[in-house]
Design a protein around this motif. Structure first.
Motif, PDB file in Angstrom:
ATOM      1  N   ILE A  10       0.792  -1.409   0.142  1.00 27.56           N
ATOM      2  CA  ILE A  10       0.047   0.047  -0.045  1.00 27.56           C
ATOM      3  C   ILE A  10       0.781   1.133   0.138  1.00 27.56           C
ATOM      4  CG2 ILE A  10      -1.661   1.190   1.441  1.00 27.56           C
ATOM      5  CD1 ILE A  10      -2.687  -1.293   2.200  1.00 27.56           C
ATOM      6  N   SER A  11       1.923   1.291   0.911  1.00 28.02           N
ATOM      7  CA  SER A  11       2.944   2.225   0.884  1.00 28.02           C
ATOM      8  C   SER A  11       3.333   2.896  -0.332  1.00 28.02           C
ATOM      9  CB  SER A  11       3.876   2.257   1.959  1.00 28.02           C
ATOM     10  OG  SER A  11       5.017   3.146   1.627  1.00 28.02           O
ATOM     11  N   LEU A  12       3.889   1.696  -1.112  1.00 32.10           N
ATOM     12  CA  LEU A  12       4.363   1.986  -2.385  1.00 32.10           C
ATOM     13  C   LEU A  12       3.442   2.346  -3.627  1.00 32.10           C
ATOM     14  CD1 LEU A  12       7.197  -0.742  -2.741  1.00 32.10           C
ATOM     15  CD2 LEU A  12       7.333   1.523  -1.975  1.00 32.10           C
ATOM     16  N   LEU A  13       2.102   1.997  -3.621  1.00 35.50           N
ATOM     17  CA  LEU A  13       1.111   2.531  -4.419  1.00 35.50           C
ATOM     18  C   LEU A  13       0.762   3.726  -4.093  1.00 35.50           C
ATOM     19  CD1 LEU A  13      -0.937  -0.699  -4.738  1.00 35.50           C
ATOM     20  CD2 LEU A  13       0.596   0.022  -6.288  1.00 35.50           C
ATOM     21  N   LEU A  14       0.744   4.296  -2.865  1.00 36.21           N
ATOM     22  CA  LEU A  14       0.211   5.474  -2.279  1.00 36.21           C
ATOM     23  C   LEU A  14       1.613   6.653  -2.504  1.00 36.21           C
ATOM     24  CD1 LEU A  14      -2.039   4.827   0.734  1.00 36.21           C
ATOM     25  CD2 LEU A  14      -2.428   5.570  -1.543  1.00 36.21           C
ATOM     26  N   VAL A  15       2.215   6.497  -3.533  1.00 40.92           N
ATOM     27  CA  VAL A  15       3.103   7.292  -3.985  1.00 40.92           C
ATOM     28  C   VAL A  15       2.952   8.910  -3.754  1.00 40.92           C
ATOM     29  CG1 VAL A  15       4.634   5.572  -5.001  1.00 40.92           C
ATOM     30  CG2 VAL A  15       3.091   7.167  -6.262  1.00 40.92           C
ATOM     31  N   SER A  16       3.864  10.026  -3.367  1.00 38.96           N
ATOM     32  CA  SER A  16       3.671  11.369  -2.935  1.00 38.96           C
ATOM     33  C   SER A  16       4.712  12.029  -3.084  1.00 38.96           C
ATOM     34  CB  SER A  16       2.958  11.391  -1.769  1.00 38.96           C
ATOM     35  OG  SER A  16       4.137  11.253  -0.868  1.00 38.96           O
ATOM     36  N   ALA A  17       4.592  13.215  -2.483  1.00 39.29           N
ATOM     37  CA  ALA A  17       5.472  14.301  -2.980  1.00 39.29           C
ATOM     38  C   ALA A  17       6.303  14.765  -1.822  1.00 39.29           C
ATOM     39  CB  ALA A  17       4.668  15.454  -3.278  1.00 39.29           C
ATOM     40  N   SER A  18       7.620  15.215  -2.056  1.00 42.78           N
ATOM     41  CA  SER A  18       8.600  15.952  -1.207  1.00 42.78           C
ATOM     42  C   SER A  18       9.223  15.130  -0.111  1.00 42.78           C
ATOM     43  CB  SER A  18       8.308  17.165  -0.958  1.00 42.78           C
ATOM     44  OG  SER A  18       9.367  18.000  -1.044  1.00 42.78           O
ATOM     45  N   TYR A  19       9.573  15.935   0.855  1.00 42.95           N
ATOM     46  CA  TYR A  19      10.571  15.384   1.912  1.00 42.95           C
ATOM     47  C   TYR A  19       9.536  15.236   3.238  1.00 42.95           C
ATOM     48  CZ  TYR A  19      14.136  17.821  -0.629  1.00 42.95           C
ATOM     49  OH  TYR A  19      15.095  18.097  -1.771  1.00 42.95           O
ATOM     50  N   VAL A 381       3.886   2.250  11.442  1.00 46.20           N
ATOM     51  CA  VAL A 381       3.345   3.323  11.379  1.00 46.20           C
ATOM     52  C   VAL A 381       3.312   3.804   9.906  1.00 46.20           C
ATOM     53  CG1 VAL A 381       3.404   5.780  12.066  1.00 46.20           C
ATOM     54  CG2 VAL A 381       3.921   4.250  13.714  1.00 46.20           C
ATOM     55  N   ASN A 382       2.053   4.357   9.570  1.00 46.39           N
ATOM     56  CA  ASN A 382       2.131   5.003   7.978  1.00 46.39           C
ATOM     57  C   ASN A 382       1.668   6.544   8.047  1.00 46.39           C
ATOM     58  OD1 ASN A 382       2.290   3.940   5.141  1.00 46.39           O
ATOM     59  ND2 ASN A 382       0.326   5.070   5.047  1.00 46.39           N
ATOM     60  N   ASP A 383       2.058   7.227   6.998  1.00 41.82           N
ATOM     61  CA  ASP A 383       2.128   8.715   7.131  1.00 41.82           C
ATOM     62  C   ASP A 383       1.849   8.825   5.713  1.00 41.82           C
ATOM     63  OD1 ASP A 383       1.562  11.136   7.646  1.00 41.82           O
ATOM     64  OD2 ASP A 383       3.758  11.662   8.004  1.00 41.82           O
ATOM     65  N   VAL A 384       0.586   9.303   5.402  1.00 40.78           N
ATOM     66  CA  VAL A 384       0.315   9.635   3.880  1.00 40.78           C
ATOM     67  C   VAL A 384      -0.102  11.081   3.782  1.00 40.78           C
ATOM     68  CG1 VAL A 384      -2.003   8.808   4.047  1.00 40.78           C
ATOM     69  CG2 VAL A 384      -1.092   9.136   1.763  1.00 40.78           C
ATOM     70  N   HIS A 385       0.401  11.922   2.754  1.00 43.06           N
ATOM     71  CA  HIS A 385      -0.044  13.278   2.550  1.00 43.06           C
ATOM     72  C   HIS A 385       0.089  13.762   1.158  1.00 43.06           C
ATOM     73  CE1 HIS A 385       4.170  13.637   4.814  1.00 43.06           C
ATOM     74  NE2 HIS A 385       4.307  12.871   3.958  1.00 43.06           N
ATOM     75  N   GLY A 386      -0.594  14.878   0.970  1.00 41.51           N
ATOM     76  CA  GLY A 386      -0.753  15.540  -0.405  1.00 41.51           C
ATOM     77  C   GLY A 386      -0.744  16.993  -0.247  1.00 41.51           C
ATOM     78  N   GLN A 426       1.111  19.234  -7.943  1.00 39.21           N
ATOM     79  CA  GLN A 426       0.450  18.108  -7.220  1.00 39.21           C
ATOM     80  C   GLN A 426       1.298  17.448  -6.483  1.00 39.21           C
ATOM     81  OE1 GLN A 426      -3.274  16.423  -9.101  1.00 39.21           O
ATOM     82  NE2 GLN A 426      -2.954  18.038 -10.762  1.00 39.21           N
ATOM     83  N   GLU A 427       1.173  17.068  -5.143  1.00 42.59           N
ATOM     84  CA  GLU A 427       2.222  16.339  -4.515  1.00 42.59           C
ATOM     85  C   GLU A 427       1.603  15.407  -3.936  1.00 42.59           C
ATOM     86  OE1 GLU A 427       5.258  18.462  -2.469  1.00 42.59           O
ATOM     87  OE2 GLU A 427       4.960  20.130  -3.415  1.00 42.59           O
ATOM     88  N   TYR A 428       2.009  13.866  -3.887  1.00 42.88           N
ATOM     89  CA  TYR A 428       1.356  12.894  -2.930  1.00 42.88           C
ATOM     90  C   TYR A 428       2.532  12.012  -2.612  1.00 42.88           C
ATOM     91  CZ  TYR A 428      -2.393  14.366  -5.967  1.00 42.88           C
ATOM     92  OH  TYR A 428      -3.295  15.158  -6.652  1.00 42.88           O
ATOM     93  N   ARG A 429       2.434  11.742  -1.322  1.00 42.86           N
ATOM     94  CA  ARG A 429       3.788  11.116  -0.713  1.00 42.86           C
ATOM     95  C   ARG A 429       3.332  10.015   0.490  1.00 42.86           C
ATOM     96  NH1 ARG A 429       9.314  12.732   0.950  1.00 42.86           N
ATOM     97  NH2 ARG A 429       9.739  11.412   2.673  1.00 42.86           N
ATOM     98  N   ASP A 430       3.721   8.696   0.672  1.00 39.41           N
ATOM     99  CA  ASP A 430       3.556   8.058   1.612  1.00 39.41           C
ATOM    100  C   ASP A 430       4.853   7.381   2.085  1.00 39.41           C
ATOM    101  OD1 ASP A 430       1.324   6.244   2.899  1.00 39.41           O
ATOM    102  OD2 ASP A 430       2.917   4.724   2.480  1.00 39.41           O
ATOM    103  N   ASP A 431       4.994   7.613   3.509  1.00 40.04           N
ATOM    104  CA  ASP A 431       6.082   6.922   4.259  1.00 40.04           C
ATOM    105  C   ASP A 431       5.645   5.799   5.491  1.00 40.04           C
ATOM    106  OD1 ASP A 431       8.606   9.035   4.090  1.00 40.04           O
ATOM    107  OD2 ASP A 431       6.712  10.346   4.105  1.00 40.04           O
ATOM    108  N   LEU A 432       6.221   4.920   5.016  1.00 37.16           N
ATOM    109  CA  LEU A 432       5.922   3.611   5.859  1.00 37.16           C
ATOM    110  C   LEU A 432       7.276   3.386   7.134  1.00 37.16           C
ATOM    111  CD1 LEU A 432       4.344   0.421   5.391  1.00 37.16           C
ATOM    112  CD2 LEU A 432       6.506   0.217   6.070  1.00 37.16           C
TER     113      LEU A 432
END
Length: 1006
Positions: A10-19, A381-386, A426-432
């Motif tokens: 899921i983390s790799l599919l919910l790819v996103s933006a920046s640091y 822990v998962n963190d998703v943001h855009g 547009q930025e989309y990022r996921d950190d696991l």
């Protein structure tokens, strides 16, 4: 493990933006014998804010990442043990290890409360510095630009913060700005066009990483800036403020002997609190500025009054709103919106530009961000943001006219305006985050869709250059001064183009614009000037912070980046010019670091490592290639002759030769620049709440951008012309050039040039020979609050060498073999940089804070004042005219030579045996040392328990030391090396160079 692989997918599919800022808390829970306590409950609660809960794993370890920096209470509870609470203060980018020992509980368990300040980072080898909330709040900030405080960080080695970046001029692709974990950098063009702005009252703190980020950070080959916005809390809090400056309290410029007109008001406020206590919070801020100032112009037009002052009004609005929601102990959600607007009703490109070159400048930026952080389990822990980020600027000329250059004087609207650029990202990022034994994994990905659009009209109204200078003239025995001639040419001033005298058949001086430009060159732009550069940026990373043993942590990472669309591979030209056929798909960046806690007590660590870091490519080069390629738009030029003099009103009516043009597309084999970064150092906690850091850092940038003239070929039988072959060439054979509009030009003599249709083919290249080398010793000392005093020292001893200043840098010898000769001290080379700060609470609500900055003086470009040899067209002309010998003032010219007097050190002028021309060294002029003291004297009145009023006066450049940001770098000028005036309060003029000024402020806080 199934859960791990599922969440990883899921983390790799919910790819996103920046640091990601990577601020969080980790640790281990054990009993008094050192045995791990599994399944202990760990609650991490921000003081007055949100709480996060997790469990320890079988090894007793826990991790709560992606926290907002601030004050926290870590509470650890386990059956049969005494509850332990630990107070921790975290800064942006820190992930402190809060290890907890639980005593066995008795019949009446007591809660043990400790207070631990995060001092030495025992988990990360990153070289970074933090600007704390107290720094932002208490130190004087000239112009209220938060980035001014960047000089508090070792490794930031500039005397002036220009363009809202902590780097100097050579900063393309070498930095990123991130707000709350996502990128907000303006990356359409050079940072001089602005970066997002934030009110110091809207941000709590920020971090500057100067070397060696981990794999979660990318798209910068230099440094990263992580900024954190303020949040609401359980208690309502806010402020109202006003800051005021006026030229009545300013000193005169030491060269112009004049005080810059200035009236500046900055005002605003903040408000935050709970909507539902412990669940939902809000925060908002606004800051506005109204600045009335003057542009002090010293036009070079003959007869023009010196130091003319033109009124100027600048208005700025900055705003930010944020809402945080604690859905549960496992879920935290926040949203944020922010932006700013900037308007300048009259801007001049430089202090010596003619008033007709004034333009109207605007900037607009806004961003919307959402973030969801979820604790999946004690291990995951998962963190998703855009986010969506909009940045736009417009530069619109105040008059519409041709731009005409008479000698050294240019009159008319800027040739490259109007200019409208829009960047929508547009930025989309996921950190696991996955905790497994001694391993703390960070895995994730991101996706950015950037749309660079706009309008860039160049030479649309026509540009005339190489016109004769406006000089005195004698007609019928009557001598007319140059001022009288200029008055005939522009009877109603240069800002009324309808009155310009092109033909002037009845004037007394018998001079007209056409007569002066008869042998000049005219360029006319036409065609499609619309910008459309769509980009898709992808990144994936894996990071393992592996605690090999209790005292040693390895930081192991691998990152992959790809910028699809930046090289515009779909552009196919019909004029024979080659452009990129593919993107750079090989951006794998391995990184390794280590941290060694020498005694195991967290007081002394040795750290170091190495890694690769790819740059973020600005769209500017691609934009120029899309528009100025000789097909999409035309930049036709024609030069007047004795038989066909140039007529600016109908320049192409009767040409003796076909119009030619200069183009600048991307080269066919460009790649993404990257750097190798190496560091090693020590961090030590000293007595009296002090921390000492010392690091050696090395950064080597490869394949940096540079412009080269692709139409030059090498003649092996004539080594005097050491030019780059653009196709295989054998002496005595016919030169083979690309088909289409590019054919051999026999008129160039010994220069075999593929340029019948072009004057120059200035393509952007990234050769391996183009780059930079930076070495530095970075020392920092920070003293935390004790007896009412805090302070810090940042010192950097460094050296910078490079062979390219920017993507638009044009080497003195405009061909690949000439790049080797460009290696020299860079314009940002500054050997010593020292910043000292202190804040002392005296008595009775009085406090004094000060900032001292010393810079040893950085390098400035040098050039010669003679005609360039044929085929040379560099940005800075460092080649003396053919058959010209430079000599020192008063020296005798050798017999049979043509000499020119120079005023620099003779050792900086040398004969280039490859071409037979004399050259002067690049960036050989060093400015004077810079000294500056900024101070604030503040009085605070507290009342009602939670209210306070603040009155203060700030002095910038308190001792009025003469600091300079520009110098005369022309070595053939008798005033070479002398500083030039800084007399404008306009944006873009660094505040650090200005004479002493005062600022008064009042604040009400609750």
């Amino acid at each position: 493990m199934k859960t791990f692989y599922g969440v990883l997918l899921i983390s790799l599919l919910l790819v996103s933006a920046s640091y990601a800022q990577q601020t969080g808390i980790s640790g281990r829970v054990a009993d008094t014998q050192g045995a791990a306590i599994a399944n202990a409950t760990v609650e991490v609660k921000q003081v007055g804010g949100a709480a996060f809960t997790t469990k320890t794993n079988s090894e007793g370890s826990y991790l709560i990442p992606s926290l907002t920096a601030g004050d926290y209470i870590v509470t650890v509870t386990a059956d049969g043990f005494t509850t332990v609470k630990t107070k921790v203060t975290m800064l942006v980018g820190q992930t402190p290890a809060v290890d907890t020992v639980l005593p066995i509980g008795g019949t009446s368990d007591a809660v043990i409360v400790r207070s631990d300040a995060v001092a030495v980072d025992t988990t990360s080898s990153t070289v970074a510095g933090n600007i704390t909330p107290d720094d932002v709040k208490n130190l004087p900030i000239n112009g209220r630009n938060y980035m001014e405080l960047a000089t508090l960080v070792p490794g930031v080695r500039v005397n002036a913060i220009t363009n809202d970046t902590p780097l100097g001029g050579s900063n393309s692709g070498k930095f990123q700005i991130n707000l709350d974990g996502l990128q907000v950098t303006q990356n359409t063009a050079d940072p001089s066009f602005g970066q997002p702005r934030f009110s110091p009252d809207a941000i709590s703190q920020f971090q500057i990483i100067t070397n060696r980020f981990d794999a979660t950070v990318g798209r910068s080959s230099g440094i990263a800036v992580n900024v954190q916005s303020k949040t609401g809390a359980n208690q309502v809090h806010g402020s109202v403020f006003g800051y005021f400056r006026n030229d009545a309290f300013s000193a005169a410029d030491p060269i112009a002997r004049a005080v810059t007109p200035l009236s500046d008001q900055q005002f605003g406020g903040t408000f935050g609190g709970p909507i539902r206590k412990d669940k939902l919070w809000y925060f908002g801020s606004y800051e506005g500025e109204h600045q009335s100032s003057g542009i002090t112009d010293s036009s070079l037009l003959p007869g023009a009054a010196s130091n003319l002052v033109f009124p100027q009004v600048i208005t700025v609005n900055e705003y930010l709103g944020r809402m945080d929601y604690q859905a549960s102990g496992k879920d935290h959600i926040f949203v944020r919106g922010n932006g700013f607007t900037f308007k300048n009703n009259q801007t001049l490109a430089s202090g010596s530009a003619d008033p007709s070159a004034a333009y109207y400048a605007t900037r607009t930026n806004y961003t919307f961000l959402g973030d969801w952080n979820r604790t999946v389990s004690s291990r995951i822990v998962n963190d998703v943001h855009g986010s969506y980020n909009h940045f736009e600027w417009q530069n619109l000329p105040l008059i519409t006219s041709q731009a005409i250059t008479f000698g050294a004087v240019t009159v008319g609207a800027p040739y490259n305006y109007p200019q409208i650029f829009v960047q929508n990202v547009q930025e989309y990022r996921d950190d696991l985050y996955y905790l497994m034994g001694k391993h703390s994994f960070k895995l994730g990905g991101e996706y950015l869709y950037s749309a660079n659009t706009g309008l860039f009209q160049q030479n649309l109204n026509g540009t005339a250059s190489a016109c004769a200078s406006i000089v005195a003239k004698t007609v019928n025995g009557i001598t007319y001064s140059a001022a009288q001639v200029a008055a005939d040419l522009f009877p109603d001033g240069t800002t009324n183009p309808s009155s310009w005298n092109y033909t002037n058949t009845n004037d007394t001086t018998q001079t007209s614009i056409n007569s002066l430009c008869a042998l000049g060159t005219f360029v006319q732009g036409s065609g499609n000037f619309h910008v459309n550069i769509p980009r898709s940026q992808l990144a994936f990373w894996a990071q393992d912070d592996y605690k090999v043993i209790t005292r040693v942590t390895l930081n192991l990472g691998l990152r992959y980046d790809n910028d699809l669309g930046i090289f515009n591979t779909g552009l196919k030209l019909t004029n024979g010019l080659l452009t990129p056929k593919s993107n750079d798909n090989h951006e794998f960046a391995p990184r390794i670091g280590f941290v060694y806690d020498i005694a195991g007590d967290g007081k002394t660590v040795i750290r170091g490592g190495a890694g690769m870091f790819f740059a973020d490519v600005a769209a500017n080069q691609t934009i120029d290639g899309q528009i100025f390629n000789g097909v999409t738009s035309l930049q036709e030029s024609i030069t007047g002759s004795a038989t066909a003099p140039l007529n600016l009103q109908s320049p192409f009516a009767n040409p003796t030769a076909a119009p030619r043009q200069a183009v600048q597309p991307l080269g066919p084999n460009v790649v993404t620049p990257y750097s190798l970064q190496i560091s090693g150092g020590v961090q030590r906690e000293l007595p009296f709440h002090s921390i000492l850091t010392a690091d050696y850092v090395h950064t080597r940038v490869y394949h940096d951008w540079i412009r080269l003239n692709s139409n030059l070929l090498q003649d092996p039988n004539n080594p005097q012309f050491n030019l780059k072959p653009s196709s295989k060439y054998v002496a005595g054979t016919t030169v083979s050039c690309p088909t289409g509009g590019v054919t051999p030009d026999a008129t160039q003599g010994a220069f075999n040039v593929c340029a019948q249709a072009f004057t120059n083919i200035n393509q952007f290249f990234t050769p391996n020979e183009s780059g930079s080398i930076y070495d530095a010793l970075q020392l920092g000392l920070r003293h935390s609050l004790q007896s009412g005093f805090t302070g810090a020292v940042a010192y950097t001893y460094s050296r910078l060498k490079d062979s390219s200043e920017s993507p638009f840098y044009y080497p003195n010898k405009p061909f690949v073999n000439g790049i080797h000769d460009e290696w020299a001290n860079g314009q940002d080379d500054q050997r010593h940089t020292l910043t000292v700060t202190g804040d002392y609470a005296i008595k009775y609500g009085l406090s004094l804070s000060s900032l001292f900055h010393y810079g040893s003086g950085n390098a400035f470009p040098t050039s010669v004042g003679t005609t360039q040899p044929t085929g040379y067209a560099p940005s800075y002309n460092r080649t003396f005219a053919a058959n010209t010998v430079p000599i020192a003032a008063g020296a005798t010219c050798p017999t049979g030579s043509t000499c020119i007097t120079v005023y620099n050190k003779m050792a900086n002028n040398y004969l280039d045996t490859a071409t037979g021309y004399y050259l002067t060294k690049r960036d050989a002029l060093y400015g004077r040392n810079v000294y500056r003291v900024d101070s604030r004297l503040q009085e605070t009145h507290k009342f009602g328990g939670r209210f306070r009023a603040v009155l203060a006066v700030e002095a910038f450049n308190l001792f009025n030391h003469s600091n300079y940001g520009t110098y005369n770098g022309i070595v053939t000028s008798s005033s070479y090396g002398l500083p030039q005036a800084t007399t404008s309060a306009a944006t873009g003029i660094p505040v650090e160079w200005r004479p002493r000024s005062l600022q008064f402020l009042g604040r009400f806080e609750f």
